[in-house]
Design a protein around this motif. Structure first.
Motif, PDB file in Angstrom:
ATOM      1  N   VAL A   8       5.774  -5.570   2.451  1.00  0.00           N
ATOM      2  CA  VAL A   8       4.617  -5.725   1.577  1.00  0.00           C
ATOM      3  C   VAL A   8       4.859  -5.115   0.191  1.00  0.00           C
ATOM      4  CG1 VAL A   8       2.234  -4.962   1.232  1.00  0.00           C
ATOM      5  CG2 VAL A   8       2.922  -5.962   3.424  1.00  0.00           C
ATOM      6  N   SER A   9       5.522  -3.966   0.132  1.00  0.00           N
ATOM      7  CA  SER A   9       5.744  -3.323  -1.168  1.00  0.00           C
ATOM      8  C   SER A   9       6.611  -4.166  -2.097  1.00  0.00           C
ATOM      9  CB  SER A   9       6.382  -1.942  -0.978  1.00  0.00           C
ATOM     10  OG  SER A   9       7.649  -2.052  -0.361  1.00  0.00           O
ATOM     11  N   ASP A  10       7.356  -5.124  -1.551  1.00  0.00           N
ATOM     12  CA  ASP A  10       8.193  -5.997  -2.386  1.00  0.00           C
ATOM     13  C   ASP A  10       7.371  -7.013  -3.175  1.00  0.00           C
ATOM     14  OD1 ASP A  10      10.580  -4.831  -1.466  1.00  0.00           O
ATOM     15  OD2 ASP A  10      10.673  -6.176   0.266  1.00  0.00           O
ATOM     16  N   VAL A  11       6.196  -7.361  -2.672  1.00  0.00           N
ATOM     17  CA  VAL A  11       5.428  -8.452  -3.305  1.00  0.00           C
ATOM     18  C   VAL A  11       4.025  -8.042  -3.746  1.00  0.00           C
ATOM     19  CG1 VAL A  11       6.696 -10.200  -1.996  1.00  0.00           C
ATOM     20  CG2 VAL A  11       4.541  -9.306  -1.084  1.00  0.00           C
ATOM     21  N   MET A  12       3.563  -6.855  -3.353  1.00  0.00           N
ATOM     22  CA  MET A  12       2.177  -6.487  -3.638  1.00  0.00           C
ATOM     23  C   MET A  12       1.945  -6.274  -5.125  1.00  0.00           C
ATOM     24  SD  MET A  12       1.994  -2.507  -2.365  1.00  0.00           S
ATOM     25  CE  MET A  12       2.731  -1.169  -3.316  1.00  0.00           C
ATOM     26  N   THR A  13       0.693  -6.411  -5.540  1.00  0.00           N
ATOM     27  CA  THR A  13       0.274  -6.153  -6.908  1.00  0.00           C
ATOM     28  C   THR A  13      -0.161  -4.699  -7.023  1.00  0.00           C
ATOM     29  OG1 THR A  13      -0.471  -8.431  -7.175  1.00  0.00           O
ATOM     30  CG2 THR A  13      -1.369  -6.798  -8.710  1.00  0.00           C
ATOM     31  N   LEU A  14       0.406  -3.987  -7.993  1.00  0.00           N
ATOM     32  CA  LEU A  14       0.120  -2.555  -8.122  1.00  0.00           C
ATOM     33  C   LEU A  14      -1.181  -2.291  -8.862  1.00  0.00           C
ATOM     34  CD1 LEU A  14       3.712  -1.242  -8.965  1.00  0.00           C
ATOM     35  CD2 LEU A  14       2.525  -1.165  -6.773  1.00  0.00           C
ATOM     36  N   THR A  15      -1.541  -3.169  -9.801  1.00  0.00           N
ATOM     37  CA  THR A  15      -2.785  -2.999 -10.552  1.00  0.00           C
ATOM     38  C   THR A  15      -3.909  -3.659  -9.767  1.00  0.00           C
ATOM     39  OG1 THR A  15      -1.576  -3.056 -12.640  1.00  0.00           O
ATOM     40  CG2 THR A  15      -3.964  -3.422 -12.724  1.00  0.00           C
ATOM     41  N   VAL A  16      -4.845  -2.841  -9.287  1.00  0.00           N
ATOM     42  CA  VAL A  16      -5.897  -3.336  -8.400  1.00  0.00           C
ATOM     43  C   VAL A  16      -7.266  -3.160  -9.053  1.00  0.00           C
ATOM     44  CG1 VAL A  16      -6.896  -3.200  -6.091  1.00  0.00           C
ATOM     45  CG2 VAL A  16      -4.476  -2.623  -6.433  1.00  0.00           C
ATOM     46  N   ALA A  97     -12.447  -0.987   6.196  1.00  0.00           N
ATOM     47  CA  ALA A  97     -11.677  -1.993   5.470  1.00  0.00           C
ATOM     48  C   ALA A  97     -10.486  -2.452   6.306  1.00  0.00           C
ATOM     49  CB  ALA A  97     -11.179  -1.405   4.152  1.00  0.00           C
ATOM     50  N   ILE A  98     -10.180  -3.733   6.210  1.00  0.00           N
ATOM     51  CA  ILE A  98      -8.975  -4.270   6.847  1.00  0.00           C
ATOM     52  C   ILE A  98      -7.840  -4.068   5.851  1.00  0.00           C
ATOM     53  CG2 ILE A  98      -7.895  -6.318   7.839  1.00  0.00           C
ATOM     54  CD1 ILE A  98     -10.759  -7.413   8.247  1.00  0.00           C
ATOM     55  N   THR A  99      -6.886  -3.229   6.197  1.00  0.00           N
ATOM     56  CA  THR A  99      -5.833  -2.839   5.262  1.00  0.00           C
ATOM     57  C   THR A  99      -4.459  -3.043   5.889  1.00  0.00           C
ATOM     58  OG1 THR A  99      -5.879  -0.535   6.035  1.00  0.00           O
ATOM     59  CG2 THR A  99      -7.330  -1.113   4.191  1.00  0.00           C
ATOM     60  N   VAL A 100      -3.436  -2.778   5.100  1.00  0.00           N
ATOM     61  CA  VAL A 100      -2.059  -2.867   5.578  1.00  0.00           C
ATOM     62  C   VAL A 100      -1.249  -1.787   4.880  1.00  0.00           C
ATOM     63  CG1 VAL A 100      -1.297  -4.473   3.778  1.00  0.00           C
ATOM     64  CG2 VAL A 100      -0.173  -4.508   6.015  1.00  0.00           C
ATOM     65  N   HIS A 101      -0.169  -1.338   5.515  1.00  0.00           N
ATOM     66  CA  HIS A 101       0.712  -0.348   4.899  1.00  0.00           C
ATOM     67  C   HIS A 101       1.823  -1.054   4.116  1.00  0.00           C
ATOM     68  CE1 HIS A 101      -0.451   3.127   7.838  1.00  0.00           C
ATOM     69  NE2 HIS A 101      -1.402   2.805   6.997  1.00  0.00           N
ATOM     70  N   SER A 102       2.370  -0.367   3.155  1.00  0.00           N
ATOM     71  CA  SER A 102       3.364  -0.974   2.263  1.00  0.00           C
ATOM     72  C   SER A 102       4.663  -1.320   2.973  1.00  0.00           C
ATOM     73  CB  SER A 102       3.662  -0.036   1.089  1.00  0.00           C
ATOM     74  OG  SER A 102       4.202   1.195   1.550  1.00  0.00           O
TER      75      SER A 102
END
Length: 225
Positions: A8-16, A97-102
């Motif tokens: 996930v950390s490879d594609v996630m957006t950092l500015t939220v 919240a439904i979340t995921v780890h990096s």
């Protein structure tokens, strides 16, 4: 062996785009409109995710604006009626919240989205502090890989690994993400393994094996041929 899958950390957006628990209804709507998002994490303290507020959470206020629901409908839609009267993010949000780890793989994130029917997931650390956000579109980025890149990885991590003595005789072709394997191998029992490994390579849409050879299946112990 195939390379480590993207996470996930490879594609996630950092500015939220996010809001605090006390954000008022109109601010939430204005923020969604300004940033063209349909859902936002709700934060507490220095950035701990405590819920998510979405367009679906906001709609009951409009739906029940001038309606007079029956007693049966009131009982059936208690949650929606509560949101119709809500005025802050803390009252409107869906929680937990439904979340995921990096460090989750893209496949794991995609599975969460599919099962929980959400379009995006806040990315959090071990104490639920917000790190980023990942969307369906982010997960599909792996399919933007060029056919040439996929072909090179198939040759290097699958063909050379499974068929070192025959790698020169196996032809790999990739077109629009579909991998075709052609050639002659000694052990046909490895074909299924090759298909599984190729399919696991990110960006691969499908695999078409056209491999032939002699199986190494042991002879019948009873002596039958």
């Amino acid at each position: 062996m195939p390379e480590t899958p993207h996470i996930v950390s490879d594609v996630m957006t950092l500015t939220v785009v996010a809001v605090g628990r006390d954000a008022p209804f109109k601010e939430i709507v204005q923020t969604m409109e300004q940033w063209k998002v349909s859902a936002m994490p709700v934060l507490e303290g220095e950035g701990r995710v405590i819920g998510v507020v979405s367009e679906a959470d906001l709609l009951p206020k409009e739906e029940f604006r001038d309606s007079d629901p029956s007693l049966l409908e009131q009982r059936r839609r208690l949650s929606d009626l509560a949101k119709a009267g809500a005025v802050t993010a803390g009252e409107l949000m869906s929680t937990p919240a439904i979340t995921v780890h990096s460090d989750a793989t893209l496949a794991q994130a995609a599975r969460i989205m599919a099962v929980r029917r959400v379009k995006r997931l806040p990315v959090v650390d071990d104490v639920d502090m917000l790190q980023g956000i990942v969307s369906r579109a982010d997960l599909l980025k792996v399919f933007l890989r060029s056919d040439e890149d996929i072909e090179e990885e198939v040759r290097r991590t699958v063909v050379s690994y499974l068929f070192p003595a025959f790698s020169h005789a196996i032809h790999v072709n990739v077109h629009e993400g579909v991998v075709t394997l052609r050639g002659h191998i000694r052990d046909t029992s490895l074909i299924a393994v090759a298909v599984r490994l190729v399919r696991a390579i990110e960006g691969v849409v499908d695999v078409e094996p056209h491999l032939t050879g002699e199986s190494t299946t042991p002879a019948d112990p009873g002596g039958k041929q």
